[in-house]
Design a protein around this motif. Structure first.
Motif, PDB file in Angstrom:
ATOM      1  N   SER A  28      54.240   5.840  46.574  1.00 55.99           N
ATOM      2  CA  SER A  28      53.023   5.426  46.486  1.00 55.99           C
ATOM      3  C   SER A  28      51.791   6.368  47.377  1.00 55.99           C
ATOM      4  CB  SER A  28      52.744   4.136  46.788  1.00 55.99           C
ATOM      5  OG  SER A  28      53.107   3.274  45.895  1.00 55.99           O
ATOM      6  N   LEU A  31      52.484  10.070  45.924  1.00 55.07           N
ATOM      7  CA  LEU A  31      51.695  10.095  44.674  1.00 55.07           C
ATOM      8  C   LEU A  31      50.191  10.420  45.129  1.00 55.07           C
ATOM      9  CD1 LEU A  31      51.595   9.845  41.828  1.00 55.07           C
ATOM     10  CD2 LEU A  31      51.102   7.446  41.796  1.00 55.07           C
ATOM     11  N   VAL A  32      49.705   9.628  46.174  1.00 53.19           N
ATOM     12  CA  VAL A  32      48.169   9.535  46.200  1.00 53.19           C
ATOM     13  C   VAL A  32      47.982  11.215  46.941  1.00 53.19           C
ATOM     14  CG1 VAL A  32      46.344   8.547  47.360  1.00 53.19           C
ATOM     15  CG2 VAL A  32      47.787   7.069  46.198  1.00 53.19           C
ATOM     16  N   SER A  33      48.631  11.264  48.097  1.00 57.88           N
ATOM     17  CA  SER A  33      48.265  12.290  48.918  1.00 57.88           C
ATOM     18  C   SER A  33      48.608  13.736  48.367  1.00 57.88           C
ATOM     19  CB  SER A  33      49.037  12.135  50.283  1.00 57.88           C
ATOM     20  OG  SER A  33      50.446  12.352  50.202  1.00 57.88           O
ATOM     21  N   ASP A  35      50.481  14.453  44.790  1.00 61.42           N
ATOM     22  CA  ASP A  35      50.467  14.698  43.429  1.00 61.42           C
ATOM     23  C   ASP A  35      49.194  14.529  42.656  1.00 61.42           C
ATOM     24  OD1 ASP A  35      53.282  15.187  43.340  1.00 61.42           O
ATOM     25  OD2 ASP A  35      53.777  13.161  42.902  1.00 61.42           O
ATOM     26  N   THR A  36      48.411  13.485  43.005  1.00 62.86           N
ATOM     27  CA  THR A  36      47.073  13.308  42.388  1.00 62.86           C
ATOM     28  C   THR A  36      46.008  14.403  42.583  1.00 62.86           C
ATOM     29  OG1 THR A  36      47.277  10.970  42.741  1.00 62.86           O
ATOM     30  CG2 THR A  36      45.073  11.880  42.336  1.00 62.86           C
ATOM     31  N   ILE A  39      47.315  16.990  39.699  1.00 58.99           N
ATOM     32  CA  ILE A  39      47.058  16.476  38.590  1.00 58.99           C
ATOM     33  C   ILE A  39      45.588  16.821  38.144  1.00 58.99           C
ATOM     34  CG2 ILE A  39      46.995  14.250  37.049  1.00 58.99           C
ATOM     35  CD1 ILE A  39      49.500  13.355  38.366  1.00 58.99           C
ATOM     36  N   MET A  40      44.713  16.335  39.246  1.00 53.31           N
ATOM     37  CA  MET A  40      43.355  16.472  38.748  1.00 53.31           C
ATOM     38  C   MET A  40      43.000  17.986  38.801  1.00 53.31           C
ATOM     39  SD  MET A  40      42.488  13.735  38.600  1.00 53.31           S
ATOM     40  CE  MET A  40      40.877  13.187  38.491  1.00 53.31           C
ATOM     41  N   THR A  92      55.640  10.311  36.225  1.00 48.21           N
ATOM     42  CA  THR A  92      54.400  10.742  37.044  1.00 48.21           C
ATOM     43  C   THR A  92      54.532  12.357  36.141  1.00 48.21           C
ATOM     44  OG1 THR A  92      54.546   9.546  38.907  1.00 48.21           O
ATOM     45  CG2 THR A  92      53.377  11.658  38.988  1.00 48.21           C
TER      46      THR A  92
END
Length: 127
Positions: A28, A31-33, A35-36, A39-40, A92
């Motif tokens: 988690s 993913l937030v720090s 990968d997000t 992805i964006m 992911t």
């Protein structure tokens, strides 16, 4: 899911311990720090390329809506229908595959539309 089975025996094999909380917490946070933003950024770049190729922000925006809805449907199927509480890293990476497929679909449809309009213009001129 497996916690009630700790200490149970299945065909001679005994479940000694199972704890998924550390893996879930690390996933988690990463993913937030990490990968997000990637992805964006990738999605934004693909949006700009589609916008430039199509010449229409509306078409590029609808392609992004299609992409978002397909990813949400996949996550819903994974979490609700299959009852799998953990969304692993491999899923992911599937987001990047979906972005590629969605962008390719838009390019193919735009090229087919362009080809069909050119063929219609030739038929009109032939009359």
């Amino acid at each position: 899911l497996l916690r009630p089975l700790v200490g149970e025996s299945f065909g001679g094999a005994r479940v000694a311990a199972f704890d998924n909380s550390v893996k879930f917490a690390m996933f988690s946070v990463l993913l937030v720090s990490v990968d997000t933003p990637l992805i964006m950024g990738g999605t934004g770049f693909i949006f700009i390329v589609m916008w430039l190729y199509a010449g229409s922000a509306f078409v590029a925006g609808m392609a992004m809506v299609q992409l978002l809805l397909s990813i949400l449907m996949g996550i819903f199927f994974f979490l609700v229908v299959l009852w799998l509480p953990f969304f692993p890293f491999l899923n992911t990476t599937a987001i990047f595959i979906c972005i590629g497929i969605a962008a390719d679909d838009v390019f193919v449809f735009l090229e087919a539309f362009d080809h069909a309009t050119r063929a219609a213009e030739v038929r009109v001129r032939a009359l």
